[in-house]
Design a protein around this motif. Sequence first.
Motif, PDB file in Angstrom:
ATOM      1  N   TYR A 228       0.745  -0.937  -0.084  1.00  7.74           N
ATOM      2  CA  TYR A 228      -0.319  -0.127  -0.259  1.00  7.74           C
ATOM      3  C   TYR A 228       0.582   0.978  -0.039  1.00  7.74           C
ATOM      4  CZ  TYR A 228      -3.768   3.076   1.288  1.00  7.74           C
ATOM      5  OH  TYR A 228      -4.703   3.754   1.216  1.00  7.74           O
ATOM      6  N   PRO A 229       1.848   1.459   0.254  1.00 10.49           N
ATOM      7  CA  PRO A 229       2.353   2.386   1.380  1.00 10.49           C
ATOM      8  C   PRO A 229       3.112   2.562  -0.697  1.00 10.49           C
ATOM      9  CG  PRO A 229       3.233   1.453   2.729  1.00 10.49           C
ATOM     10  CD  PRO A 229       2.268   0.720   1.747  1.00 10.49           C
ATOM     11  N   LYS A 230       3.543   2.221  -1.266  1.00  4.90           N
ATOM     12  CA  LYS A 230       4.438   1.948  -2.472  1.00  4.90           C
ATOM     13  C   LYS A 230       3.774   2.964  -3.825  1.00  4.90           C
ATOM     14  CE  LYS A 230       7.050  -1.793  -1.278  1.00  4.90           C
ATOM     15  NZ  LYS A 230       7.238  -3.487  -1.544  1.00  4.90           N
ATOM     16  N   MET A 231       2.267   2.569  -3.453  1.00  9.05           N
ATOM     17  CA  MET A 231       1.000   3.170  -4.285  1.00  9.05           C
ATOM     18  C   MET A 231       0.767   4.556  -3.981  1.00  9.05           C
ATOM     19  SD  MET A 231      -1.875  -0.089  -3.182  1.00  9.05           S
ATOM     20  CE  MET A 231      -1.360  -1.134  -3.578  1.00  9.05           C
ATOM     21  N   ASN A 232      -0.020   4.677  -5.879  1.00  5.61           N
ATOM     22  CA  ASN A 232      -0.265   6.050  -5.719  1.00  5.61           C
ATOM     23  C   ASN A 232      -0.906   6.517  -5.406  1.00  5.61           C
ATOM     24  OD1 ASN A 232      -1.728   5.657  -8.102  1.00  5.61           O
ATOM     25  ND2 ASN A 232      -0.283   5.866  -9.342  1.00  5.61           N
ATOM     26  N   SER A 233      -1.895   7.787  -4.782  1.00  2.25           N
ATOM     27  CA  SER A 233      -3.225   8.173  -4.366  1.00  2.25           C
ATOM     28  C   SER A 233      -4.289   7.389  -4.750  1.00  2.25           C
ATOM     29  CB  SER A 233      -2.844   9.140  -4.286  1.00  2.25           C
ATOM     30  OG  SER A 233      -2.879  10.428  -5.355  1.00  2.25           O
ATOM     31  N   ALA A 234      -4.190   7.199  -6.745  1.00  2.00           N
ATOM     32  CA  ALA A 234      -5.104   6.844  -6.827  1.00  2.00           C
ATOM     33  C   ALA A 234      -5.654   5.004  -6.052  1.00  2.00           C
ATOM     34  CB  ALA A 234      -5.110   6.565  -8.412  1.00  2.00           C
ATOM     35  N   GLN A 235      -4.314   4.974  -6.422  1.00  2.00           N
ATOM     36  CA  GLN A 235      -4.441   3.350  -6.653  1.00  2.00           C
ATOM     37  C   GLN A 235      -4.928   2.939  -5.292  1.00  2.00           C
ATOM     38  OE1 GLN A 235      -0.014   2.386  -6.962  1.00  2.00           O
ATOM     39  NE2 GLN A 235      -0.540   1.250  -9.330  1.00  2.00           N
ATOM     40  N   GLN A 236      -4.079   3.513  -4.278  1.00  2.00           N
ATOM     41  CA  GLN A 236      -4.932   3.752  -2.838  1.00  2.00           C
ATOM     42  C   GLN A 236      -6.601   3.524  -2.578  1.00  2.00           C
ATOM     43  OE1 GLN A 236      -2.281   6.155  -0.694  1.00  2.00           O
ATOM     44  NE2 GLN A 236      -0.482   4.981  -0.913  1.00  2.00           N
ATOM     45  N   ASP A 237      -6.681   4.736  -2.919  1.00  2.00           N
ATOM     46  CA  ASP A 237      -7.740   4.840  -3.344  1.00  2.00           C
ATOM     47  C   ASP A 237      -8.673   3.774  -3.881  1.00  2.00           C
ATOM     48  OD1 ASP A 237      -7.984   7.666  -2.164  1.00  2.00           O
ATOM     49  OD2 ASP A 237      -8.038   8.137  -4.687  1.00  2.00           O
ATOM     50  N   ARG A 238      -8.302   3.299  -4.789  1.00  2.00           N
ATOM     51  CA  ARG A 238      -8.879   1.672  -5.699  1.00  2.00           C
ATOM     52  C   ARG A 238      -8.832   0.970  -4.737  1.00  2.00           C
ATOM     53  NH1 ARG A 238      -6.532  -0.891 -11.031  1.00  2.00           N
ATOM     54  NH2 ARG A 238      -7.914  -3.113 -10.801  1.00  2.00           N
ATOM     55  N   VAL A 239      -8.029   0.426  -3.947  1.00  2.00           N
ATOM     56  CA  VAL A 239      -7.767  -0.343  -2.702  1.00  2.00           C
ATOM     57  C   VAL A 239      -8.390   0.419  -1.483  1.00  2.00           C
ATOM     58  CG1 VAL A 239      -6.410  -1.398  -0.887  1.00  2.00           C
ATOM     59  CG2 VAL A 239      -5.428  -1.018  -3.354  1.00  2.00           C
ATOM     60  N   GLN A 240      -9.005   0.688  -0.937  1.00  2.00           N
ATOM     61  CA  GLN A 240      -9.776   1.377  -0.299  1.00  2.00           C
ATOM     62  C   GLN A 240     -11.523   1.587  -0.465  1.00  2.00           C
ATOM     63  OE1 GLN A 240      -9.614   2.016   3.294  1.00  2.00           O
ATOM     64  NE2 GLN A 240      -7.335   1.447   2.298  1.00  2.00           N
ATOM     65  N   LYS A 241     -11.583   1.195  -1.489  1.00  2.00           N
ATOM     66  CA  LYS A 241     -12.643   1.398  -2.062  1.00  2.00           C
ATOM     67  C   LYS A 241     -13.563  -0.211  -2.647  1.00  2.00           C
ATOM     68  CE  LYS A 241     -16.088   3.029  -5.770  1.00  2.00           C
ATOM     69  NZ  LYS A 241     -17.452   0.963  -5.716  1.00  2.00           N
ATOM     70  N   ARG A 242     -12.142  -0.967  -2.826  1.00  2.00           N
ATOM     71  CA  ARG A 242     -12.982  -1.919  -2.887  1.00  2.00           C
ATOM     72  C   ARG A 242     -12.972  -2.828  -1.827  1.00  2.00           C
ATOM     73  NH1 ARG A 242      -9.953  -4.560  -8.178  1.00  2.00           N
ATOM     74  NH2 ARG A 242     -11.011  -3.331  -9.874  1.00  2.00           N
ATOM     75  N   LEU A 243     -12.014  -2.746  -0.935  1.00  2.00           N
ATOM     76  CA  LEU A 243     -12.147  -2.977   0.339  1.00  2.00           C
ATOM     77  C   LEU A 243     -13.418  -2.891   0.843  1.00  2.00           C
ATOM     78  CD1 LEU A 243      -8.342  -3.371   1.817  1.00  2.00           C
ATOM     79  CD2 LEU A 243      -9.299  -5.265   1.285  1.00  2.00           C
ATOM     80  N   THR A 244     -13.517  -1.475   1.191  1.00  2.00           N
ATOM     81  CA  THR A 244     -14.906  -1.298   1.634  1.00  2.00           C
ATOM     82  C   THR A 244     -16.537  -1.969   1.350  1.00  2.00           C
ATOM     83  OG1 THR A 244     -13.996   0.547   2.065  1.00  2.00           O
ATOM     84  CG2 THR A 244     -16.561   1.027   2.058  1.00  2.00           C
ATOM     85  N   ASP A 245     -16.110  -2.227  -0.297  1.00  2.00           N
ATOM     86  CA  ASP A 245     -17.170  -2.768  -0.794  1.00  2.00           C
ATOM     87  C   ASP A 245     -17.017  -4.439  -1.159  1.00  2.00           C
ATOM     88  OD1 ASP A 245     -17.861  -0.683  -2.538  1.00  2.00           O
ATOM     89  OD2 ASP A 245     -16.869  -1.037  -4.058  1.00  2.00           O
ATOM     90  N   TRP A 246     -16.021  -5.191  -0.807  1.00  2.00           N
ATOM     91  CA  TRP A 246     -15.868  -6.634  -0.607  1.00  2.00           C
ATOM     92  C   TRP A 246     -16.352  -6.629   1.030  1.00  2.00           C
ATOM     93  CZ3 TRP A 246     -15.147 -10.247  -3.007  1.00  2.00           C
ATOM     94  CH2 TRP A 246     -14.687 -11.470  -3.007  1.00  2.00           C
ATOM     95  N   SER A 247     -16.311  -6.104   1.818  1.00  2.00           N
ATOM     96  CA  SER A 247     -16.731  -6.276   2.836  1.00  2.00           C
ATOM     97  C   SER A 247     -18.384  -5.529   3.829  1.00  2.00           C
ATOM     98  CB  SER A 247     -15.733  -4.817   4.193  1.00  2.00           C
ATOM     99  OG  SER A 247     -16.462  -4.139   4.058  1.00  2.00           O
ATOM    100  N   ARG A 248     -18.810  -4.752   2.301  1.00  2.00           N
ATOM    101  CA  ARG A 248     -20.151  -5.410   2.623  1.00  2.00           C
ATOM    102  C   ARG A 248     -20.596  -6.166   1.454  1.00  2.00           C
ATOM    103  NH1 ARG A 248     -20.482   1.492   1.376  1.00  2.00           N
ATOM    104  NH2 ARG A 248     -19.703   2.419   3.448  1.00  2.00           N
TER     105      ARG A 248
END
Length: 145
Positions: free
Chosen positions: A65-85
């Motif tokens: 995660y720290p090596k990702m750019n902000s767009a990639q980080q946003d994508r990861v957060q969105k997908r984790l949130t979607d998955w958790s729901r």
Amino acid sequence: MVKAYCAAIALFLAVALLPAAYAAADPQWSQLNDSQRKVLSPLAAEWDTLRPWQREKMLDIARDYPKMNSAQQDRVQKRLTDWSRMTPFERDNARKKYQQFQSLPPEKQEALRKKWREYQNLPESKRETLRQQHPEFDDVEHLAD
């Protein structure tokens, strides 16, 4: 006799240390460090019920995660949130659809990705019309990303 004794001690140590090694490879939520918990926060409520291979995959994401750019980080957060729901049934369907997508030849995968990009560029009103006309495609939102 000495060999048997050494073997017994080695076996005892292996069995005694096995739970500790397993726990390190399969940590509970409380054992994660602050940065891991921050990245994986959408999964906090269910972390301790994830299978070891799922935890390992999520820890890999947190590591990168720290090596990702902000767009990639946003994508990861969105997908984790979607998955958790998602419900377990929805997750199972998503896994199956992903596997189906992965089994397609590369040119078909690229054609689907192209169609997905075209769909994303449509105005919301047209996308809504398409969703109403084709409800069977509602759960394939992330396949072509």
